[in-house]
Write an enzyme that holds these catalytic residues in place. Sequence first.
Site, PDB file in Angstrom:
ATOM      1  N   ARG A 118       0.815  -1.229   0.000  1.00 33.59           N
ATOM      2  CA  ARG A 118       0.000   0.000   0.000  1.00 33.59           C
ATOM      3  C   ARG A 118       0.842   1.270   0.000  1.00 33.59           C
ATOM      4  NH1 ARG A 118      -4.548  -2.088   4.187  1.00 33.59           N
ATOM      5  NH2 ARG A 118      -5.478  -3.629   2.785  1.00 33.59           N
ATOM      6  N   CYS A 158     -10.081  -2.041   5.028  1.00 36.92           N
ATOM      7  CA  CYS A 158     -11.552  -2.041   5.026  1.00 36.92           C
ATOM      8  C   CYS A 158     -12.154  -1.018   6.001  1.00 36.92           C
ATOM      9  CB  CYS A 158     -12.087  -3.430   5.322  1.00 36.92           C
ATOM     10  SG  CYS A 158     -11.335  -4.179   6.773  1.00 36.92           S
ATOM     11  N   GLU A 210      -4.734  -1.600  12.881  1.00 32.52           N
ATOM     12  CA  GLU A 210      -5.842  -1.012  12.105  1.00 32.52           C
ATOM     13  C   GLU A 210      -5.893   0.513  12.205  1.00 32.52           C
ATOM     14  OE1 GLU A 210      -7.221  -3.264  10.388  1.00 32.52           O
ATOM     15  OE2 GLU A 210      -9.333  -2.867  10.006  1.00 32.52           O
ATOM     16  N   LYS A 213      -3.295   2.172   9.998  1.00 34.38           N
ATOM     17  CA  LYS A 213      -3.656   2.125   8.572  1.00 34.38           C
ATOM     18  C   LYS A 213      -4.775   3.118   8.274  1.00 34.38           C
ATOM     19  CE  LYS A 213      -2.722  -2.817   8.277  1.00 34.38           C
ATOM     20  NZ  LYS A 213      -3.378  -4.110   8.395  1.00 34.38           N
ATOM     21  N   HIS A 251     -18.741  -2.891   8.602  1.00 35.94           N
ATOM     22  CA  HIS A 251     -18.007  -1.961   9.477  1.00 35.94           C
ATOM     23  C   HIS A 251     -18.780  -0.638   9.526  1.00 35.94           C
ATOM     24  CE1 HIS A 251     -14.888  -4.834   9.521  1.00 35.94           C
ATOM     25  NE2 HIS A 251     -13.941  -4.209   8.856  1.00 35.94           N
TER      26      HIS A 251
HETATM   27  P1  NAP Z   1      -8.090 -15.832   6.207  1.00 28.59           P
HETATM   28  O1  NAP Z   1      -9.530 -16.138   6.213  1.00 28.59           O
HETATM   29  O2  NAP Z   1      -7.268 -16.139   7.414  1.00 28.59           O
HETATM   30  O3  NAP Z   1      -7.449 -16.572   4.919  1.00 28.59           O
HETATM   31  C1  NAP Z   1      -6.064 -16.579   4.694  1.00 28.59           C
HETATM   32  C2  NAP Z   1      -5.740 -17.159   3.327  1.00 28.59           C
HETATM   33  O4  NAP Z   1      -4.332 -16.999   3.104  1.00 28.59           O
HETATM   34  C3  NAP Z   1      -6.051 -18.649   3.204  1.00 28.59           C
HETATM   35  O5  NAP Z   1      -6.459 -18.938   1.898  1.00 28.59           O
HETATM   36  C4  NAP Z   1      -4.683 -19.286   3.465  1.00 28.59           C
HETATM   37  O6  NAP Z   1      -4.516 -20.562   2.858  1.00 28.59           O
HETATM   38  C5  NAP Z   1      -3.804 -18.280   2.754  1.00 28.59           C
HETATM   39  N1  NAP Z   1      -2.408 -18.399   3.173  1.00 28.59           N
HETATM   40  C6  NAP Z   1      -1.914 -18.428   4.431  1.00 28.59           C
HETATM   41  N2  NAP Z   1      -0.571 -18.610   4.394  1.00 28.59           N
HETATM   42  C7  NAP Z   1      -0.224 -18.705   3.085  1.00 28.59           C
HETATM   43  C8  NAP Z   1       0.983 -18.891   2.391  1.00 28.59           C
HETATM   44  N3  NAP Z   1       2.151 -19.069   3.040  1.00 28.59           N
HETATM   45  N4  NAP Z   1       0.952 -18.935   1.033  1.00 28.59           N
HETATM   46  C9  NAP Z   1      -0.193 -18.785   0.362  1.00 28.59           C
HETATM   47  N5  NAP Z   1      -1.395 -18.600   0.966  1.00 28.59           N
HETATM   48  C10 NAP Z   1      -1.412 -18.551   2.302  1.00 28.59           C
HETATM   49  O7  NAP Z   1      -7.792 -14.275   5.913  1.00 28.59           O
HETATM   50  P2  NAP Z   1      -8.763 -13.197   5.170  1.00 28.59           P
HETATM   51  O8  NAP Z   1      -9.627 -12.531   6.150  1.00 28.59           O
HETATM   52  O9  NAP Z   1      -9.356 -13.837   3.969  1.00 28.59           O
HETATM   53  O10 NAP Z   1      -7.687 -12.105   4.736  1.00 28.59           O
HETATM   54  C11 NAP Z   1      -6.784 -12.328   3.667  1.00 28.59           C
HETATM   55  C12 NAP Z   1      -6.047 -11.034   3.368  1.00 28.59           C
HETATM   56  O11 NAP Z   1      -6.985 -10.025   3.021  1.00 28.59           O
HETATM   57  C13 NAP Z   1      -5.252 -10.496   4.547  1.00 28.59           C
HETATM   58  O12 NAP Z   1      -4.095  -9.873   4.055  1.00 28.59           O
HETATM   59  C14 NAP Z   1      -6.190  -9.462   5.150  1.00 28.59           C
HETATM   60  O13 NAP Z   1      -5.486  -8.476   5.845  1.00 28.59           O
HETATM   61  C15 NAP Z   1      -6.848  -8.896   3.899  1.00 28.59           C
HETATM   62  N6  NAP Z   1      -8.164  -8.271   4.115  1.00 28.59           N
HETATM   63  C16 NAP Z   1      -9.171  -8.917   4.775  1.00 28.59           C
HETATM   64  C17 NAP Z   1     -10.403  -8.280   4.940  1.00 28.59           C
HETATM   65  C18 NAP Z   1     -11.578  -8.928   5.612  1.00 28.59           C
HETATM   66  O14 NAP Z   1     -12.612  -8.251   5.761  1.00 28.59           O
HETATM   67  N7  NAP Z   1     -11.505 -10.190   6.013  1.00 28.59           N
HETATM   68  C19 NAP Z   1     -10.584  -6.988   4.446  1.00 28.59           C
HETATM   69  C20 NAP Z   1      -9.546  -6.378   3.742  1.00 28.59           C
HETATM   70  C21 NAP Z   1      -8.348  -7.024   3.589  1.00 28.59           C
HETATM   71  P3  NAP Z   1      -4.693 -21.943   3.678  1.00 28.59           P
HETATM   72  O15 NAP Z   1      -6.173 -22.186   3.774  1.00 28.59           O
HETATM   73  O16 NAP Z   1      -4.005 -22.937   2.834  1.00 28.59           O
HETATM   74  O17 NAP Z   1      -4.063 -21.744   5.014  1.00 28.59           O
END
Ligand code: NAP
Length: 359
Positions: A118, A158, A210, A213, A251
């Site tokens: 970012r 977000c 958070e 950011k 949110h």
């Molecule tokens: P999450 O539910 O914990 O999912 C994490 C994902 O990352 C899973 O698919 C996991 O795969 C994968 N992962 C973990 N370690 C990895 C590695 N070494 N190589 C490749 N993939 C890997 O997290 P999330 O909430 O979806 O968030 C994902 C990203 O989006 C984060 O950076 C977060 O900050 C961002 N984000 C989230 C939100 C939100 O509202 N949730 C909003 C904005 C941004 P496995 O299943 O194989 O472990």
Amino acid sequence: MRRFKVGILGATGMVGQRFITLLNEHPWFSVAAVAASPSSAGKTYAEAAEGRWVMEDPLSSEVAAMTVLDATADRAKIAENVDFVFSAMAMPKNETRQLEESYAKLECPVISNDSAHRFTPDVPMIIPEVNPRHAEVIPSFRKRLGITRGLIAVKSNCSLQSYLPALHPLTEYGLEKVLACTYQAISGAGKTFKSWPEMVDNVIPYISGEEEKSEVEPLKIWGTLQDGIIIPANEPAITVQCIRVPVTDGHMAAVFASFVKKPPLDEITERWNSFYGIPQALALPSAPRKFIHVFTENDRPQTRLDRGLEGGMAVSVGRLREDSQYDIKFVSLSHNTLRGAAGGGVLLAELLCAEGYIQ
Ligand code: NAP
């Protein structure tokens, strides 16, 4: 518009699942590769996501049968087989930064939800209705890396997507000072009540990283493009407190703002109601018809009632009034995994395809 083949990095996670459901019947994009960590790689998507699928929509049979790839080890194969990737991986920032850059160097555009890039000065951080012109920095990024087709474009955090869209149409009044308290859903942490039972009947006054950011990212979004990089704005001064509350999605923000020239309340409402951006002008597939929805009832917007407005891509505002310490105060709401994450990513990709940055 021809169809684009897309890959999803982090496909098994909360945001990855949102990407899969949003792309299910997308008119331009179809899922051609799903990737995650080595622990999911080699399994079918259905096996990797077993017991973890939390979307209301069922998983499509096509994606269920796909073999999950390793986002790092299989990157050359993925880059070769898709037109671009969405990135939503929860892994250490320095690893994400390197991995996303390696996709760009393989000439595979990356649309990222992650914070890793970012603040890379020649990577645009775009809310498509707010600062679409920041995409013009992409040629400088390509020149620096010696590539022709790869790019990295990122979404913002977000939390600020709940309040920055409402402040943006008011910047002409000289936005000086902003105070926001955000009330953030548990899906923002990739969690549900099942996986995070401590959140039932509870409020946690801390979300790691958070507030930093949320206070700094708006300045890049309101920044200017100069000599091939984005120079962040100096104003407004922003202070934010981010609080985790027991709701699944959405949110909310309580916002206070002061201006050089205090705007009358009816002009603010008029600006919110009439505001539209390039996504609306181009009628992009995921663009809400109306970006900002204004409520006049005292008890709206409400998270459960209003987070899904226009497919979760609109932002809703209400409780606008004058304040005794700041000029105005209001409440605003956005869906964190739709507008705030995967939906915002899809809209950004649509913008970059429509404008020829992804071909
Ligand atoms: P999450 O539910 O914990 O999912 C994490 C994902 O990352 C899973 O698919 C996991 O795969 C994968 N992962 C973990 N370690 C990895 C590695 N070494 N190589 C490749 N993939 C890997 O997290 P999330 O909430 O979806 O968030 C994902 C990203 O989006 C984060 O950076 C977060 O900050 C961002 N984000 C989230 C939100 C939100 O509202 N949730 C909003 C904005 C941004 P496995 O299943 O194989 O472990």
